[in-house]
Design a protein around this motif. Structure first.
Motif, PDB file in Angstrom:
ATOM      1  N   SER A 260       0.834  -1.205   0.000  1.00  0.00           N
ATOM      2  CA  SER A 260       0.000   0.000   0.000  1.00  0.00           C
ATOM      3  C   SER A 260       0.868   1.255   0.000  1.00  0.00           C
ATOM      4  O   SER A 260       1.886   1.327   0.699  1.00  0.00           O
ATOM      5  CB  SER A 260      -0.901   0.010   1.243  1.00  0.00           C
ATOM      6  OG  SER A 260      -1.512   1.272   1.424  1.00  0.00           O
TER       7      SER A 260
ATOM      8  N   ASP B 151       1.603   2.699   3.501  1.00  0.00           N
ATOM      9  CA  ASP B 151       2.377   1.937   4.475  1.00  0.00           C
ATOM     10  C   ASP B 151       3.770   2.560   4.607  1.00  0.00           C
ATOM     11  O   ASP B 151       4.547   2.558   3.649  1.00  0.00           O
ATOM     12  CB  ASP B 151       2.492   0.487   4.014  1.00  0.00           C
ATOM     13  CG  ASP B 151       3.213  -0.388   5.026  1.00  0.00           C
ATOM     14  OD1 ASP B 151       3.737   0.147   6.033  1.00  0.00           O
ATOM     15  OD2 ASP B 151       3.261  -1.613   4.818  1.00  0.00           O
TER      16      ASP B 151
ATOM     17  N   ALA C 150      -2.199   0.734   7.976  1.00  0.00           N
ATOM     18  CA  ALA C 150      -1.322  -0.051   7.108  1.00  0.00           C
ATOM     19  C   ALA C 150      -0.062  -0.479   7.845  1.00  0.00           C
ATOM     20  O   ALA C 150       0.408  -1.617   7.699  1.00  0.00           O
ATOM     21  CB  ALA C 150      -0.961   0.767   5.865  1.00  0.00           C
ATOM     22  N   LEU C 151       0.507   0.406   8.653  1.00  0.00           N
ATOM     23  CA  LEU C 151       1.733   0.096   9.378  1.00  0.00           C
ATOM     24  C   LEU C 151       1.523  -1.001  10.407  1.00  0.00           C
ATOM     25  O   LEU C 151       2.377  -1.884  10.585  1.00  0.00           O
ATOM     26  CB  LEU C 151       2.258   1.364  10.056  1.00  0.00           C
ATOM     27  CG  LEU C 151       3.536   1.216  10.887  1.00  0.00           C
ATOM     28  CD1 LEU C 151       4.712   0.851   9.994  1.00  0.00           C
ATOM     29  CD2 LEU C 151       3.825   2.490  11.669  1.00  0.00           C
TER      30      LEU C 151
ATOM     31  N   GLN D 226      -0.933  -3.301  10.504  1.00  0.00           N
ATOM     32  CA  GLN D 226      -1.637  -4.494  10.053  1.00  0.00           C
ATOM     33  C   GLN D 226      -0.881  -5.779  10.376  1.00  0.00           C
ATOM     34  O   GLN D 226      -1.479  -6.754  10.849  1.00  0.00           O
ATOM     35  CB  GLN D 226      -1.927  -4.405   8.553  1.00  0.00           C
ATOM     36  CG  GLN D 226      -2.758  -5.566   8.025  1.00  0.00           C
ATOM     37  CD  GLN D 226      -3.071  -5.407   6.543  1.00  0.00           C
ATOM     38  OE1 GLN D 226      -2.526  -4.527   5.872  1.00  0.00           O
ATOM     39  NE2 GLN D 226      -3.949  -6.244   6.031  1.00  0.00           N
TER      40      GLN D 226
END
Length: 388
Positions: free
Chosen positions: A111, A114, A225-226, A228
């Motif tokens: 992503s 991210d 995102a980081l 996840q």
């Protein structure tokens, strides 16, 4: 001039205009072990499976012997010099062909938002960026690899990602019309996907005191995102009273120094001075520093009486087992501004209690400041910065 020469020339021009640039890190190369389910490339005679419902461009650098291959919905193989596919022969490993097929991982897993997939062109020993600024900011130039295949998820519904320029496949895009034509082409659709939009044309940061990144609105998606891979939860901090700087997703141990600034303040010069005069000293080894311009909160304006819309945030993070270094360095920076003005600075009153502004070290600093007479407001040289 070749592709590499054009890229170097473009990066030199970026440096002249004070532009920052971010490099995309992950790839979709066939020969990258991290792209395969067993964390290794297919062995000789293996069966290979790509996700059937995906689009992907795959760079192949070496020769591979495979028994069969399930191709993706749409895609391309870019064969480098010497790359080839061949049928298995007598030298193939019988255990390999009898095993489970090698599965190419989902190419859509990367992503744009991210922070872990980006690398800053201004990286230096001892420096880091808060999470929101690890993702390209609106004044940044974005560089995608010329020697690897890649795929980028824009995501976030109909949100528009806005940067200064994009360099991809040997082309520099600085106009929305040109970028839109590329994204709509087959080459663009193989490399960018998702409902989000990508826009270019922002001006380079021309303010010597720095520019706000502009990612505050999308920070929830950046943190999602980081985190996840961690199940969406921050790991616990190693200290009792951790802090969370502006733009950071999780708490950390250390200290924060906030500075107000005037038009003569030069952020790059001040950052370099902190690195050379403080962070390089032996007593501050194990500390990392992030320095950037951030918006001032209404609470900060009310507490200090300063009406500036922005301030400089200096984050001092303790990365080792030894604690207390961040607090000592914060006090040293405070004394340095009092003596030298941070290349032209003012001091202002510490903010009122009620909002924690550091970890355990920083709280002890707050108590020390409260026990002393409040510093008078003073100007040291040309007004450029102020320290909290």
């Amino acid at each position: 001039m070749g592709v590499l020469g054009r890229a170097l020339l473009w990066l030199q021009l970026c440096a002249l205009t004070r532009a920052a640039y971010k490099f995309w890190v992950p790839n979709t190369d066939f020969d990258a072990a991290t792209n395969w389910s067993q964390n290794r490339t297919p062995c000789a005679g293996a069966a290979v499976r790509f996700p059937a419902d995906k689009m992907v461009s795959v760079l192949v650098r070496e020769g591979h012997s495979i028994s069969d291959m399930l191709l993706p919905l749409d895609g391309e193989f870019v064969l480098a010099s010497g790359a080839r596919f061949s049928a298995p022969d007598a030298s193939s490993d019988p255990d390999c062909s009898a095993g489970a097929p090698a599965l190419f991982l989902d190419p859509d897993r990367f992503s744009w938002h991210d922070p872990s997939v980006w690398r800053s062109g201004h990286a230096a020993r001892g420096l880091f960026s808060v999470d929101a600024e690890r993702v390209p900011c609106r004044h940044d130039d974005v560089v995608f690899p010329s020697d690897a295949s890649f795929r980028v998820g824009l995501g976030l519904g109909a949100r528009t990602v806005r940067v200064r320029s994009v360099w991809a496949l040997g082309q520099t895009f600085t106009r929305d019309e040109d970028l839109a034509a590329f994204l709509a082409s087959r080459a663009g659709r193989l490399r960018f996907h998702g409902p989000g939009a990508l826009s270019v044309g922002s001006e380079a940061c021309a303010d010597p005191s720095g520019c706000i990144c502009g990612n505050a609105e999308v920070q929830p998606w950046i943190c999602e995102a980081l985190l996840q891979p961690l199940g969406g939860h921050c790991p616990p901090a190693a200290c009792h009273d951790a802090l969370r700087p502006e733009g950071q997703c999780c708490d950390l141990c250390g200290a924060i120094v906030l500075l107000t600034h005037g038009p003569a303040f030069d952020l790059d010069r001040y950052r370099a001075r902190l690195l050379d005069s403080f962070l390089a000293l032996p007593q501050y080894q194990g500390l990392q520093m992030a320095v950037s311009k951030v918006p001032r909160t209404p609470q900060s304006r009310e507490a200090t009486g300063v009406e500036a819309d922005t301030e400089i945030q200096v984050v001092l993070a303790e990365t080792g087992t030894e604690t207390g270094g961040a607090g000592r360095l914060a006090r040293a920076l405070l004394a340095d501004v009092a003596e030298h003005g941070g290349e032209g600075a003012t001091r202002r009153l510490p903010r009122r209690p009620g909002r924690p502004w550091a970890s355990t070290t920083r709280c002890s600093m707050w108590r020390a400041l409260r026990s002393s007479p409040p510093p008078r407001r003073q100007t040291l040289g040309a007004p450029a910065a102020a320290i909290l």
